[in-house]
Write a protein that holds these residues in place. Structure first.
Motif, mmCIF file in Angstrom:
data_model
loop_
_atom_site.group_PDB
_atom_site.id
_atom_site.type_symbol
_atom_site.label_atom_id
_atom_site.label_comp_id
_atom_site.label_asym_id
_atom_site.label_seq_id
_atom_site.Cartn_x
_atom_site.Cartn_y
_atom_site.Cartn_z
ATOM 1 N N LEU A 60 0.834 -1.195 0.000
ATOM 2 C CA LEU A 60 0.000 0.000 0.000
ATOM 3 C C LEU A 60 0.872 1.249 0.000
ATOM 4 N N ILE A 104 -2.115 6.485 -0.754
ATOM 5 C CA ILE A 104 -3.442 5.860 -0.771
ATOM 6 C C ILE A 104 -4.010 5.812 0.640
ATOM 7 N N LYS A 105 -3.150 5.531 1.625
ATOM 8 C CA LYS A 105 -3.599 5.538 3.019
ATOM 9 C C LYS A 105 -4.086 6.929 3.419
ATOM 10 N N ALA A 123 -9.130 0.988 1.275
ATOM 11 C CA ALA A 123 -8.251 0.623 0.169
ATOM 12 C C ALA A 123 -8.287 -0.895 0.081
ATOM 13 N N THR A 142 -6.760 2.658 -8.891
ATOM 14 C CA THR A 142 -5.509 3.409 -8.898
ATOM 15 C C THR A 142 -4.635 2.807 -9.997
ATOM 16 N N ASP A 190 -1.089 1.226 -9.343
ATOM 17 C CA ASP A 190 -0.962 0.142 -8.369
ATOM 18 C C ASP A 190 -1.646 -1.083 -8.936
ATOM 19 N N GLN A 245 -5.117 -2.485 -7.216
ATOM 20 C CA GLN A 245 -5.639 -1.847 -6.017
ATOM 21 C C GLN A 245 -6.671 -0.783 -6.362
ATOM 22 N N VAL A 277 -9.660 2.212 -4.287
ATOM 23 C CA VAL A 277 -10.245 2.824 -3.095
ATOM 24 C C VAL A 277 -11.755 2.792 -3.270
#
Length: 281
Positions: free
Chosen positions: A104, A108-109, A122, A246, A249, A252, A254
């Motif tokens: 991660l 993004i966090k 996420a 995203t 990534d 991945q 959100v």
């Protein structure tokens, strides 16, 4: 084992949905050994030989053209999501490179944490929740530690924590099929992910419900879904989940959950946010 035969299993599942009469074919006098259409019925309607179509289902036609795929899709009456899925499966049938472990990104966090009034998570390509905010934790998995060393996987939760999942999701069967569609999409994009195939194999062993639904191979883009949640503290909420991919990534995204402004669900979500904030103190 799927996904090694992903293309073939998908095509067989779609053949099984159709009856010869639906395509203007005579069912014949012989006893049918397969459910739905036979390969020799699909092939001429798609304009290819039976041998070619058989090789396609066996994963032995890596250079199949888009025109042939579209012709097969028309015969099998695939919808738009299924057509895209078919093309993805065909593209990756000859490419099984390994993929890097998921990590991660800090950005993004931070993005997940920035949604103060909406649940946000996420999520990784295998269904792992990689990060969540307090409101998402309160909505989706309050029985898990918010900042524990291990984060939940939403597919495993929905199939292996059945008592909790059936209470939370008003339409659990649809949520379960959406989970499988999510995995289907990831497998089509990342056929070399051994962790992903291992997850599917684990669920096939541990969950009778998963085994039954997996044979259907449901397909959906999972980008925007409205769902009813039955929360024990605030009641039923109707929320729309928007999955924001995203692109830099691998697999991945959100997911942000939103209620219609001014609706009873919005009021209940605000109440849940108050409870989550109190619990965090």
């Amino acid at each position: 084992m799927y996904p090694g035969s992903a293309l073939g299993e998908f095509l067989r599942s779609r053949r099984a949905r159709l009856r010869p009469e639906e395509l203007g074919l005579r069912p014949g006098v012989r006893r049918r050994r397969v459910v739905g259409l036979r390969r020799e019925e699909v092939a001429p309607l798609a304009g290819v030989s039976v041998g070619y179509y058989t090789r396609l289902e066996q994963g032995q036609s890596p250079n199949v053209s888009d025109d042939v795929l579209d012709a097969v899709a028309r015969v099998l009456r695939l919808d738009e999501d299924e057509v895209r899925h078919l093309h993805r499966l065909a593209r990756v049938a000859r490419a099984r490179e390994s993929v890097r472990p998921e990590r991660l990104r800090p950005g993004i966090k931070l993005l997940v944490d920035s949604f103060a009034g909406a649940p946000a998570i996420a999520v990784g390509r295998r269904g792992d929740i990689l990060a969540w905010n307090r409101l998402a934790h309160a909505l989706l998995a309050p029985h898990w530690a918010f900042d524990g060393a291990q984060m939940p996987n939403f597919v495993l939760m929905d199939f292996l924590e059945l008592d909790f999942a059936r209470r939370l999701y008003v339409d659990w069967p649809q949520k379960a099929r959406d989970d499988i569609a999510y995995l289907e999409g990831s497998i089509a994009r990342f056929p070399g992910d051994e962790g992903l195939t291992g997850l599917v194999e684990e669920l096939l062993v541990l969950s009778p419900e998963f085994r039954e639904m997996w044979t259907e191979h449901p397909v959906s883009n999972c980008a925007s879904i409205s769902r009813d949640y039955r929360h024990p503290e605030v009641g039923v909420l109707t929320l729309t989940a928007e999955l924001l991919r995203t692109p830099d990534d691998e697999g991945q995204g959100v997911t942000v959950f939103q209620a219609e402004p001014g609706s009873p669900s919005a009021q209940r979500l605000a109440r849940l946010a108050e409870l989550a904030a109190t619990a965090a103190v």
